[in-house]
Design an enzyme around this catalytic site. Structure first.
Site, short mmCIF file in Angstrom:
data_model
loop_
_atom_site.label_atom_id
_atom_site.label_comp_id
_atom_site.label_asym_id
_atom_site.label_seq_id
_atom_site.Cartn_x
_atom_site.Cartn_y
_atom_site.Cartn_z
N ASP A 38 0.14 -1.58 12.27
CA ASP A 38 0.70 -2.10 11.02
C ASP A 38 1.23 -3.50 11.26
O ASP A 38 2.25 -3.69 11.92
CB ASP A 38 1.81 -1.17 10.52
CG ASP A 38 2.26 -1.55 9.11
OD1 ASP A 38 2.63 -2.72 8.90
OD2 ASP A 38 2.23 -0.68 8.23
N ASP A 51 4.89 -4.32 10.06
CA ASP A 51 5.90 -3.67 10.90
C ASP A 51 6.03 -4.37 12.25
O ASP A 51 7.14 -4.56 12.77
CB ASP A 51 5.56 -2.19 11.14
CG ASP A 51 5.85 -1.34 9.91
OD1 ASP A 51 6.48 -1.84 8.96
OD2 ASP A 51 5.43 -0.16 9.90
N ARG A 82 0.84 -1.20 0.00
CA ARG A 82 0.00 0.00 0.00
C ARG A 82 0.87 1.24 0.00
O ARG A 82 1.83 1.33 0.76
CB ARG A 82 -0.87 0.05 1.26
CG ARG A 82 -1.97 -0.95 1.29
CD ARG A 82 -3.11 -0.57 2.19
NE ARG A 82 -2.82 0.13 3.42
CZ ARG A 82 -3.76 0.60 4.24
NH1 ARG A 82 -5.03 0.43 3.95
NH2 ARG A 82 -3.44 1.22 5.34
N THR A 128 -1.81 7.26 -0.42
CA THR A 128 -3.11 7.01 -1.06
C THR A 128 -3.79 5.73 -0.56
O THR A 128 -4.98 5.52 -0.83
CB THR A 128 -2.92 6.86 -2.58
OG1 THR A 128 -2.12 5.67 -2.82
CG2 THR A 128 -2.21 8.07 -3.17
#
Ligand code: PRP
Ligand code: URA
Length: 206
Positions: free
Chosen positions: A198, A201, A103, A107
């Site tokens: 996330d 991450d 991603r 955006t």
């Protein structure tokens, strides 16, 4: 559309620790493995079996084994890698394909950067990705596996947002989604609320 939310006290327990922001990557990876194992079992509940005659130590019996129809697990890189090992651990004949999508941070649109898939026609295909947020990544992955011959592709996710479920239903109606949680909504940055942050991450400590 068929959304199956995993209802199990152990799944709830594991998910709570995955959501907790103090959970460190090493523990996060273990928890991701454990929850994905529960999801893998649930998502394969309807795969075919065949009968086999065996002898127990006491008497002959007709029993069941998995029919020869190798499964395919397709992680969406990178976070989906954290959900692959449960499938390869419990289904020794499983094939693994890869779809790389990332991603854009501004955006939230997913960009394709890698694709390597085995033949998919006539096989059960399990696309694994822990987070179904806007649905953009899942929709692209479903499109790609169908282009490679898949006619039975399911999604296996850890946390899903209603927006992502709706997007999958819009572009790939009838897709089965197995998820450990259906959360409230996306925030303005297209992260899932309450979510777990996330996933990639947290899984890889980046
Ligand atoms: C995350 C996640 C999904 C995607 C979900 O990946 O693992 O693939 O976002 O969001 P969407 O439903 O809005 O498409 P990300 O793009 O952050 O890449 P990563 O796995 O490399 O961290
Ligand atoms: N990807 C993630 O890892 N987390 C989110 O909440 C949304 C997309």
């Amino acid at each position: 559309m068929s959304v199956h939310v995993l209802e199990h006290p152990l799944a709830a327990h594991i998910l709570t620790h995955l959501r907790d922001k103090t959970t460190k990557p090493a523990t996060f990876r273990t928890l991701a493995y454990q929850l994905s194992l529960l999801l893998a079992i649930e998502a394969t509940r309807d795969i075919e079996v065949e009968t086999k005659m065996i002898e127990t130590p006491l008497e002959p019996m007709e029993s069941h084994v998995l029919a020869h129809q190798p499964l395919v697990v397709v992680p969406i890189l990178r976070a989906g890698l954290g959900m692959v090992q449960p499938f390869t651990d419990i289904f020794p004949d499983v094939s693994v394909g890869y779809v790389g999508l990332e991603r854009d941070h501004e955006t939230a649109q997913a960009r394709s950067y890698y694709c390597k898939l085995p033949p998919l026609a006539g096989r059960h295909v399990f696309i694994v990705d822990p987070m179904l947020a806007t649905g953009g990544s899942a929709v692209q992955a479903l499109t790609v596996v169908k282009q490679h011959g898949a006619t039975d592709a399911r999604l296996v996710c850890i946390v899903s947002a209603p927006e992502g479920v709706a997007d999958v239903e819009k572009y790939h109606p009838g897709t089965t989604i197995h998820t450990a949680a259906l959360d409230r909504e996306l925030n303005v940055r297209k992260y899932i609320l309450p979510g777990l942050g996330d996933f990639g991450d947290r899984l890889y400590g980046t």
